[in-house]
Design an enzyme around this catalytic site. Structure first.
Site, PDB file in Angstrom:
ATOM      1  N   CYS A 119      34.785  28.177  37.945  1.00  0.00           N
ATOM      2  CA  CYS A 119      34.013  28.567  36.763  1.00  0.00           C
ATOM      3  C   CYS A 119      33.070  27.434  36.359  1.00  0.00           C
ATOM      4  O   CYS A 119      33.521  26.308  36.117  1.00  0.00           O
ATOM      5  CB  CYS A 119      34.936  28.879  35.592  1.00  0.00           C
ATOM      6  N   ARG A 149      33.918  42.954  51.094  1.00  0.00           N
ATOM      7  CA  ARG A 149      33.353  44.185  50.524  1.00  0.00           C
ATOM      8  C   ARG A 149      31.975  43.923  49.938  1.00  0.00           C
ATOM      9  O   ARG A 149      31.080  44.774  50.037  1.00  0.00           O
ATOM     10  CB  ARG A 149      34.318  44.758  49.475  1.00  0.00           C
ATOM     11  N   HIS A 176      34.828  50.901  36.688  1.00  0.00           N
ATOM     12  CA  HIS A 176      35.690  49.861  37.257  1.00  0.00           C
ATOM     13  C   HIS A 176      34.928  48.585  37.593  1.00  0.00           C
ATOM     14  O   HIS A 176      35.358  47.781  38.429  1.00  0.00           O
ATOM     15  CB  HIS A 176      36.423  50.413  38.485  1.00  0.00           C
ATOM     16  N   CYS A 188      38.870  31.428  28.799  1.00  0.00           N
ATOM     17  CA  CYS A 188      37.430  31.213  29.058  1.00  0.00           C
ATOM     18  C   CYS A 188      36.740  32.563  29.210  1.00  0.00           C
ATOM     19  O   CYS A 188      37.177  33.403  29.982  1.00  0.00           O
ATOM     20  CB  CYS A 188      37.240  30.385  30.332  1.00  0.00           C
ATOM     21  N   TYR A 199      37.353  40.650  48.740  1.00  0.00           N
ATOM     22  CA  TYR A 199      36.183  41.035  47.950  1.00  0.00           C
ATOM     23  C   TYR A 199      34.884  40.512  48.548  1.00  0.00           C
ATOM     24  O   TYR A 199      33.847  41.184  48.502  1.00  0.00           O
ATOM     25  CB  TYR A 199      36.366  40.604  46.491  1.00  0.00           C
ATOM     26  N   CYS A 212      34.060  26.369  32.172  1.00  0.00           N
ATOM     27  CA  CYS A 212      35.255  25.585  31.817  1.00  0.00           C
ATOM     28  C   CYS A 212      35.620  24.626  32.949  1.00  0.00           C
ATOM     29  O   CYS A 212      36.464  23.747  32.776  1.00  0.00           O
ATOM     30  CB  CYS A 212      36.434  26.502  31.501  1.00  0.00           C
ATOM     31  N   CYS A 239      35.349  34.283  34.732  1.00  0.00           N
ATOM     32  CA  CYS A 239      36.376  33.246  34.852  1.00  0.00           C
ATOM     33  C   CYS A 239      37.748  33.894  34.739  1.00  0.00           C
ATOM     34  O   CYS A 239      37.960  34.791  33.926  1.00  0.00           O
ATOM     35  CB  CYS A 239      36.207  32.191  33.762  1.00  0.00           C
TER      36      CYS A 239
HETATM   37  C1  BV8 Z   1      45.126  50.894  33.213  1.00  0.00           C
HETATM   38  C2  BV8 Z   1      38.218  48.520  41.116  1.00  0.00           C
HETATM   39  C3  BV8 Z   1      46.313  50.288  31.358  1.00  0.00           C
HETATM   40  C4  BV8 Z   1      38.819  47.481  41.987  1.00  0.00           C
HETATM   41  C5  BV8 Z   1      39.872  50.314  40.855  1.00  0.00           C
HETATM   42  C6  BV8 Z   1      48.575  57.592  34.394  1.00  0.00           C
HETATM   43  C7  BV8 Z   1      49.296  58.147  35.396  1.00  0.00           C
HETATM   44  C8  BV8 Z   1      49.653  57.366  36.509  1.00  0.00           C
HETATM   45  C9  BV8 Z   1      49.246  56.031  36.638  1.00  0.00           C
HETATM   46  C10 BV8 Z   1      48.529  55.500  35.643  1.00  0.00           C
HETATM   47  C11 BV8 Z   1      48.201  56.257  34.529  1.00  0.00           C
HETATM   48  N1  BV8 Z   1      47.480  55.456  33.717  1.00  0.00           N
HETATM   49  C12 BV8 Z   1      47.346  54.222  34.285  1.00  0.00           C
HETATM   50  C13 BV8 Z   1      47.985  54.236  35.458  1.00  0.00           C
HETATM   51  C14 BV8 Z   1      48.040  53.108  36.361  1.00  0.00           C
HETATM   52  C15 BV8 Z   1      46.798  52.986  37.266  1.00  0.00           C
HETATM   53  C16 BV8 Z   1      46.658  54.198  38.132  1.00  0.00           C
HETATM   54  O1  BV8 Z   1      45.910  55.109  37.862  1.00  0.00           O
HETATM   55  N2  BV8 Z   1      47.385  54.156  39.253  1.00  0.00           N
HETATM   56  C17 BV8 Z   1      47.263  55.232  40.246  1.00  0.00           C
HETATM   57  C18 BV8 Z   1      47.256  54.604  41.623  1.00  0.00           C
HETATM   58  C19 BV8 Z   1      48.363  56.222  40.093  1.00  0.00           C
HETATM   59  N3  BV8 Z   1      45.597  52.817  36.456  1.00  0.00           N
HETATM   60  C20 BV8 Z   1      45.273  51.546  36.106  1.00  0.00           C
HETATM   61  O2  BV8 Z   1      45.917  50.567  36.391  1.00  0.00           O
HETATM   62  C21 BV8 Z   1      44.011  51.399  35.256  1.00  0.00           C
HETATM   63  N4  BV8 Z   1      44.251  50.523  34.160  1.00  0.00           N
HETATM   64  O3  BV8 Z   1      45.692  51.954  33.206  1.00  0.00           O
HETATM   65  O4  BV8 Z   1      45.295  49.940  32.284  1.00  0.00           O
HETATM   66  C22 BV8 Z   1      46.276  49.332  30.324  1.00  0.00           C
HETATM   67  C23 BV8 Z   1      46.245  49.843  29.083  1.00  0.00           C
HETATM   68  C24 BV8 Z   1      46.280  48.944  28.046  1.00  0.00           C
HETATM   69  C25 BV8 Z   1      46.316  47.554  28.310  1.00  0.00           C
HETATM   70  C26 BV8 Z   1      46.320  47.068  29.605  1.00  0.00           C
HETATM   71  C27 BV8 Z   1      46.282  47.984  30.650  1.00  0.00           C
HETATM   72  C28 BV8 Z   1      42.883  50.707  36.080  1.00  0.00           C
HETATM   73  C29 BV8 Z   1      42.531  51.505  37.259  1.00  0.00           C
HETATM   74  C30 BV8 Z   1      41.295  50.892  37.962  1.00  0.00           C
HETATM   75  C31 BV8 Z   1      41.697  50.112  39.188  1.00  0.00           C
HETATM   76  N5  BV8 Z   1      40.501  49.643  39.914  1.00  0.00           N
HETATM   77  N6  BV8 Z   1      38.736  49.844  41.459  1.00  0.00           N
HETATM   78  C32 BV8 Z   1      38.409  47.623  43.430  1.00  0.00           C
HETATM   79  O5  BV8 Z   1      37.661  48.545  43.758  1.00  0.00           O
HETATM   80  O6  BV8 Z   1      38.835  46.772  44.217  1.00  0.00           O
HETATM   81  S1  BV8 Z   1      40.490  51.863  41.315  1.00  0.00           S
HETATM   82  C33 BV8 Z   1      39.771  52.224  42.860  1.00  0.00           C
HETATM   83  O7  BV8 Z   1      40.658  53.127  43.482  1.00  0.00           O
HETATM   84  C34 BV8 Z   1      38.447  52.922  42.806  1.00  0.00           C
HETATM   85  O8  BV8 Z   1      37.598  52.425  41.819  1.00  0.00           O
HETATM   86  C35 BV8 Z   1      38.868  54.371  42.560  1.00  0.00           C
HETATM   87  O9  BV8 Z   1      39.134  54.589  41.192  1.00  0.00           O
HETATM   88  C36 BV8 Z   1      40.182  54.453  43.315  1.00  0.00           C
HETATM   89  C37 BV8 Z   1      39.962  55.037  44.680  1.00  0.00           C
HETATM   90  O10 BV8 Z   1      39.793  56.414  44.485  1.00  0.00           O
HETATM   91  P1  BV8 Z   1      38.518  57.156  45.153  1.00  0.00           P
HETATM   92  O11 BV8 Z   1      37.276  56.443  44.786  1.00  0.00           O
HETATM   93  O12 BV8 Z   1      38.658  58.561  44.808  1.00  0.00           O
HETATM   94  O13 BV8 Z   1      38.722  56.893  46.716  1.00  0.00           O
HETATM   95  P2  BV8 Z   1      39.816  57.542  47.674  1.00  0.00           P
HETATM   96  O14 BV8 Z   1      39.703  56.787  48.948  1.00  0.00           O
HETATM   97  O15 BV8 Z   1      41.136  57.636  46.975  1.00  0.00           O
HETATM   98  O16 BV8 Z   1      39.312  59.049  47.901  1.00  0.00           O
HETATM   99  C38 BV8 Z   1      38.102  59.276  48.557  1.00  0.00           C
HETATM  100  C39 BV8 Z   1      37.875  60.777  48.473  1.00  0.00           C
HETATM  101  O17 BV8 Z   1      36.613  61.073  49.055  1.00  0.00           O
HETATM  102  C40 BV8 Z   1      38.920  61.611  49.229  1.00  0.00           C
HETATM  103  O18 BV8 Z   1      39.246  62.732  48.432  1.00  0.00           O
HETATM  104  C41 BV8 Z   1      38.179  62.042  50.504  1.00  0.00           C
HETATM  105  O19 BV8 Z   1      38.632  63.298  50.950  1.00  0.00           O
HETATM  106  C42 BV8 Z   1      36.761  62.115  50.002  1.00  0.00           C
HETATM  107  N7  BV8 Z   1      35.721  61.856  51.018  1.00  0.00           N
HETATM  108  C43 BV8 Z   1      35.768  60.964  52.061  1.00  0.00           C
HETATM  109  N8  BV8 Z   1      34.558  60.967  52.723  1.00  0.00           N
HETATM  110  C44 BV8 Z   1      33.750  61.840  52.055  1.00  0.00           C
HETATM  111  C45 BV8 Z   1      34.486  62.407  50.963  1.00  0.00           C
HETATM  112  N9  BV8 Z   1      33.962  63.304  50.114  1.00  0.00           N
HETATM  113  C46 BV8 Z   1      32.656  63.681  50.334  1.00  0.00           C
HETATM  114  N10 BV8 Z   1      31.881  63.162  51.347  1.00  0.00           N
HETATM  115  C47 BV8 Z   1      32.395  62.264  52.227  1.00  0.00           C
HETATM  116  N11 BV8 Z   1      31.609  61.798  53.210  1.00  0.00           N
END
Ligand code: BV8
Length: 325
Positions: free
Chosen positions: A208, A87, A138, A151, A84, A211, A146
């Site tokens: 933190c 990033r 996100h 906390c 992180y 705490c 923390c």
């Molecule tokens: C939760 C922060 C529940 C951290 C991120 C339903 C179905 C299946 C799975 C699940 C579901 N519900 C929940 C899940 C589980 C999970 C999930 O979705 N898993 C996936 C992998 C299947 N979801 C979760 O865990 C979520 N939480 O469900 O909690 C819960 C409920 C009650 C109580 C407790 C818990 C939380 C999800 C959030 C995770 N955090 N980010 C960090 O960044 O480090 S997600 C992170 O990955 C990003 O924020 C973003 O969301 C994702 C990446 O996707 P993109 O941004 O689209 O990037 P990617 O590289 O994939 O694609 C880029 C695109 O751009 C491509 O299409 C490419 O072609 C295009 N591109 C490239 N260059 C260009 C371009 N387009 C235009 N111009 C360009 N130049």
């Protein structure tokens, strides 16, 4: 002396988007009052920030999605902080691109426009996107909190880079070209697994201040964690405020992470037409389109200002609300 013979005229610039698609899209955009946008890492790609799927979705030898979990932080908080802190550093060095500014300008021109961003890089806020029309699903790399369950310490807009000295990005000591100590040595690319990561002790990591027990962690939503309740509620309220949504723009996202990706279908269920902007015609969002939807293939930084031009005009000013560390 250069001959004055008239140089042949430059060939006309290939249109960034097919004119007929541009026309039908702008006709719809101009009369749309309720508009959503779902943003992903592709929006910031041409600002120099890697996407999640780019480079095989790996940071060093680790799946980025694996490092973005509470389990990974529990196992090796040093490694997760190096991920992180890297990033944060890259995002601070990056600049918003014309697409970030175009979306910010659309928000000023259409108060029925709401943007849902999955990006944690801070570039939309730096492009001056009105905060009331921008939901960070996100979290942000520049918020910390923390990690101790009991906390509730949180801190936003922490731009200290590195957040602690031990997370300083190592520089290339062996670089013979550096003639004087003053000259900036090249930073090593720690996203490359062949570059050694500095050893870290737990005591080196941010603690933190409240705490004094828990480690601070990045204020982002990790996989398996709930999205911020306030954000979810605000979006639910915005979605239920009116019967109809006219348009959703799905920009630079693979739309594979939920619940974020689910907003496309929710908008469609409220009558929205879908416009996808993506570099890759074969990626998920482009496959789920129907008649009356649009797919604009290419770089969001070029396409977004073009397709929004009928409402926002030319993007000339790009003031960067650069962050004061
Ligand atoms: C939760 C922060 C529940 C951290 C991120 C339903 C179905 C299946 C799975 C699940 C579901 N519900 C929940 C899940 C589980 C999970 C999930 O979705 N898993 C996936 C992998 C299947 N979801 C979760 O865990 C979520 N939480 O469900 O909690 C819960 C409920 C009650 C109580 C407790 C818990 C939380 C999800 C959030 C995770 N955090 N980010 C960090 O960044 O480090 S997600 C992170 O990955 C990003 O924020 C973003 O969301 C994702 C990446 O996707 P993109 O941004 O689209 O990037 P990617 O590289 O994939 O694609 C880029 C695109 O751009 C491509 O299409 C490419 O072609 C295009 N591109 C490239 N260059 C260009 C371009 N387009 C235009 N111009 C360009 N130049």
């Amino acid at each position: 002396m250069a001959s004055t013979a008239a140089r042949p005229p430059l060939p006309p610039r290939a249109p960034i988007v097919p004119p007929e698609d541009l026309e039908s899209f702008q006709q719809h955009l101009n009369k749309s009052t309720r508009i959503l946008a779902l943003l992903g890492a592709g929006l910031s790609a041409s600002s120099g920030l890697p996407t999640f799927r780019g480079a095989g979705g790996l940071w060093r030898t680790h799946e980025a999605t694996q490092l973005a979990t509470p389990e990974a932080f529990g196992r090796d908080p040093g490694l997760v902080w190096q991920f992180y802190s890297y990033r944060r550093h890259k995002a601070l060095q990056a600049k918003p691109n014309p697409a970030h500014y175009a979306l910010a300008e659309l928000a000023r021109k259409k108060d029925g426009f709401m943007t849902l961003s999955q990006n944690v890089d801070g570039l939309s806020p730096r492009a001056g996107h009105p905060a009331s029309q921008l939901k960070l699903l996100h979290g942000s790399l520049f918020d910390v909190k923390c990690s101790d369950f009991f906390c509730k310490y949180t801190e936003s807009a922490n731009y200290t880079d590195p957040i602690v000295p031990a997370l300083e990005i190592p520089t290339d000591e062996s670089d013979p070209t550096t003639i004087s100590a003053l000259e900036a040595r090249a930073e090593l690319d720690i996203s490359d697994e062949n570059v050694a990561l500095p050893e870290l002790r737990i005591s080196d990591l941010p603690r933190c201040p409240l705490c004094k027990k828990g480690l601070l962690r990045p204020g982002v939503v990790w996989f398996g964690e709930m999205l911020p309740t306030g954000v979810i509620n605000d979006i639910e309220k915005w979605m239920s405020d009116s019967a109809k949504i006219d348009l959703i723009m799905v920009i630079g996202t693979s739309a594979r992470v939920y619940p974020a990706a689910g907003y496309v279908d929710s908008a469609r269920a409220k009558g929205a037409r879908v416009a996808v902007v993506n570099m890759d015609r074969n990626d998920a969002p482009a496959r789920g389109l129907y008649n009356g939807d649009w797919f604009f293939e290419g770089d969001a930084a070029k396409i977004v200002p073009e397709i929004l031009k009928s409402v926002i005009g030319e993007i000339t000013e790009m003031p960067d609300a650069a962050v004061e560390a």
